[in-house]
Design an enzyme around this catalytic site. Sequence first.
Site, PDB file in Angstrom:
ATOM      1  N   ASP A  80      -7.870  -4.037  -0.527  1.00  0.00           N
ATOM      2  CA  ASP A  80      -9.335  -4.085  -0.530  1.00  0.00           C
ATOM      3  C   ASP A  80      -9.881  -4.678  -1.833  1.00  0.00           C
ATOM      4  O   ASP A  80      -9.187  -4.728  -2.845  1.00  0.00           O
ATOM      5  CB  ASP A  80      -9.916  -2.684  -0.323  1.00  0.00           C
ATOM      6  N   GLU A 141      -8.608   1.326  -2.207  1.00  0.00           N
ATOM      7  CA  GLU A 141      -8.312   1.735  -3.581  1.00  0.00           C
ATOM      8  C   GLU A 141      -9.590   1.795  -4.401  1.00  0.00           C
ATOM      9  O   GLU A 141      -9.824   2.727  -5.166  1.00  0.00           O
ATOM     10  CB  GLU A 141      -7.327   0.730  -4.214  1.00  0.00           C
TER      11      GLU A 141
HETATM   12 ZN   LIG Z   1      -7.310  -3.229  -8.467  1.00  0.00          ZN
END
Ligand SMILES: [Zn+2]
Length: 380
Positions: A80, A141
């Site tokens: 992401d 993340e």
């Molecule tokens: Zn990163």
Amino acid sequence: MINPERLQRFFLDLVQIDSHSREEKDVADYLRAHLESLGAIVTMDDTAEIIGGNCGNILTRITGPLEDRVEPLLFCAHMDTVVPGKGVKPVIDGGVIRSSGETILGSDDKSGIAAILEMLYVLKEDSIPFGEIEILFTVAEEVGLYGARNFDTSVLKSKRGYFLDTEEVAQVGIAAPAAYRMTYKIFGKEAHAGLAPEKGISAIQVAAKAIQNMPLGRIDAETTANIGVIEGGSATNIITPVVTLRGEARSHSDEKLELQVEAMRQALKKATEEAIITVDGKKFQSKFEETSKREYKSFHISEDSATYKLVAKAGEALGLKMGREVSGGGSDANIFNEKGIESVIVGTGMTDVHTVKEHIKISDLEDCTKLILKMVELHR
Ligand SMILES: [Zn+2]
């Protein structure tokens, strides 16, 4: 030998596939096609359902002739990106790839993904003797390490992990702080500010006192704290009954972090206890509610650990001047260290991440790929 054109192609393809957090499916599809063409089996876990995304973490493993002789290694990158990361138009300019200036570039963390992908191709083509490599691409993340948190590490064979997710190739991320996030709700007592102010307790005033008494900012070399959001009130003629504060604290010492969170709590306790009024013979006192959550634990990997030494040795073999770096924020590596997989963070060359000025030197992307390839070669 790495193939620089192919590596660059992977990188350019990846940054042009939109993948805001929880929307990583198109990147996963791209990776799955490549991994399967290399003969790897790709599995996706059920994180998507848990976090409300369109994609789970994807895991694959490849085995070489030394499979039974050397310990497996984990390489990891997140799929992401932060916003604004849709419709990225990469521009190549004098050996540097940058975004057009309207969006981020997404080298955080697609440079890590491209390097891993290229490494897998080279391992297949060059018949380099290696053991077993596990590759994990995580989701979400950037919004709270949700992919890593929900990943079941018991399916891994590796005890050591390499997270390609920091800036300088020659700087290994060996430590990161623990963090808390807190929300405090402060309750006062509503009253008309003009007609009967003595019948009210201003939650704004209580909040101000509490904040004034909180240790904030840089606490010591290892610890920081901040109140970043304050919300409350609706009109100037009302004594505000409720204020919400949101803050965070970080420390490289888990113990100091607990002390810091307690100090912030005590400041609120004192301020609310001191705000007492009596109205028509009845006592009213300000109160507060706290929701605080430890986001992740700190980690520190020693210079003597085999996990660190492998990167250092590989870098030196390539003529890089390797150093160790302490990170100021949390990443997937915090979660994996907490789950018992000793992990360090490897640099990819990504620069000015989370801004529209984000860029990466092509030579750094190549060095990062050479570095992880060398690690696999030297791991005996
Ligand atoms: Zn990163």
